[in-house]
Scaffold this motif. Structure first.
Motif, short mmCIF file in Angstrom:
data_model
loop_
_atom_site.label_atom_id
_atom_site.label_comp_id
_atom_site.label_asym_id
_atom_site.label_seq_id
_atom_site.Cartn_x
_atom_site.Cartn_y
_atom_site.Cartn_z
N TRP A 78 0.79 -1.22 0.14
CA TRP A 78 0.04 0.00 -0.02
C TRP A 78 0.82 1.31 0.03
O TRP A 78 0.62 2.18 -0.76
CB TRP A 78 -0.92 -0.05 1.18
CG TRP A 78 -1.77 1.20 1.23
CD1 TRP A 78 -2.77 1.66 0.46
CD2 TRP A 78 -1.55 2.23 2.32
NE1 TRP A 78 -2.98 2.95 0.55
CE2 TRP A 78 -2.68 3.14 2.05
CE3 TRP A 78 -0.67 2.47 3.41
CZ2 TRP A 78 -2.49 4.37 2.75
CZ3 TRP A 78 -0.90 3.60 4.09
CH2 TRP A 78 -1.76 4.81 3.80
N ARG A 79 1.85 1.32 0.62
CA ARG A 79 2.83 2.31 0.96
C ARG A 79 3.60 2.69 -0.60
O ARG A 79 3.60 3.74 -0.95
CB ARG A 79 3.80 2.33 2.21
CG ARG A 79 3.33 2.54 3.46
CD ARG A 79 4.28 2.45 4.19
NE ARG A 79 3.69 2.67 5.59
CZ ARG A 79 4.35 2.93 6.68
NH1 ARG A 79 5.54 2.93 6.80
NH2 ARG A 79 3.58 3.25 7.86
N ARG B 163 0.89 4.14 -3.02
CA ARG B 163 0.59 5.40 -2.58
C ARG B 163 1.65 6.25 -3.28
O ARG B 163 1.40 7.43 -3.53
CB ARG B 163 0.36 5.48 -0.93
CG ARG B 163 -0.12 7.02 -0.54
CD ARG B 163 -0.45 6.84 0.82
NE ARG B 163 0.77 6.82 1.66
CZ ARG B 163 1.17 6.94 2.84
NH1 ARG B 163 0.18 7.12 3.82
NH2 ARG B 163 2.10 6.78 3.42
#
Length: 148
Positions: A134-135, A138
């Motif tokens: 997810w990081r 993102r």
């Protein structure tokens, strides 16, 4: 076709619950296994998992919007393999130090440490891989919008 928005959250929550069950069993494992023990185990694990998920999911954390399937799968599997290998090595090294300090038997300590590292990483790695995926997604998305 895009991946469902809650995919990483589901994987993270399942991993967090499995890890919290292992943690609670480690802390209370020598208790008598009665019905009350199992109910307390589930309640404590759910509470711990809910707390971790609350922190991880606040402010839209681990929510996927408009991410295609194939780039996601490739990134997630790569992160999963890296996180599994790293956590297995770290957990095995830590377990080796602890077990050897207690037993003073090298072969037995090594065998138990490797087993502990490989097994515990199975439950921990998907959650950490969800977070790192997810990081990365993102950061890529933020980088794309800044360049536009």
């Amino acid at each position: 076709m895009n991946i469902p928005t809650q995919t990483l959250r589901v994987v993270f929550a399942a991993s967090a619950f499995a890890s919290s069950v292992i943690l609670v069993l480690f802390v209370r494992g020598r208790a008598e296994w009665t019905t009350a023990f199992w109910l307390q185990l589930v309640a404590a694990s759910l509470a711990l998992c809910a707390g971790v998920c609350f922190v991880a999911f606040r402010k839209g954390g681990m929510r996927l919007d408009g991410v295609p399937w194939w780039p996601f799968v490739g990134l997630f599997l790569r992160q999963l393999a890296l996180v599994y290998a790293a956590s297995a090595i770290v957990i095995a090294a830590l377990a080796l130090a602890i077990i050897y300090a207690i037993t003073r038997s090298g072969p037995n300590a090594l065998a138990l440490a490797v087993l502990a590292g490989l097994w515990l990483s199975l439950w921990l790695a998907p959650g950490v891989a969800s977070l790192t995926t997810w990081r990365r997604l993102r950061r890529t998305t933020v980088g794309d919008t800044l360049q536009s």
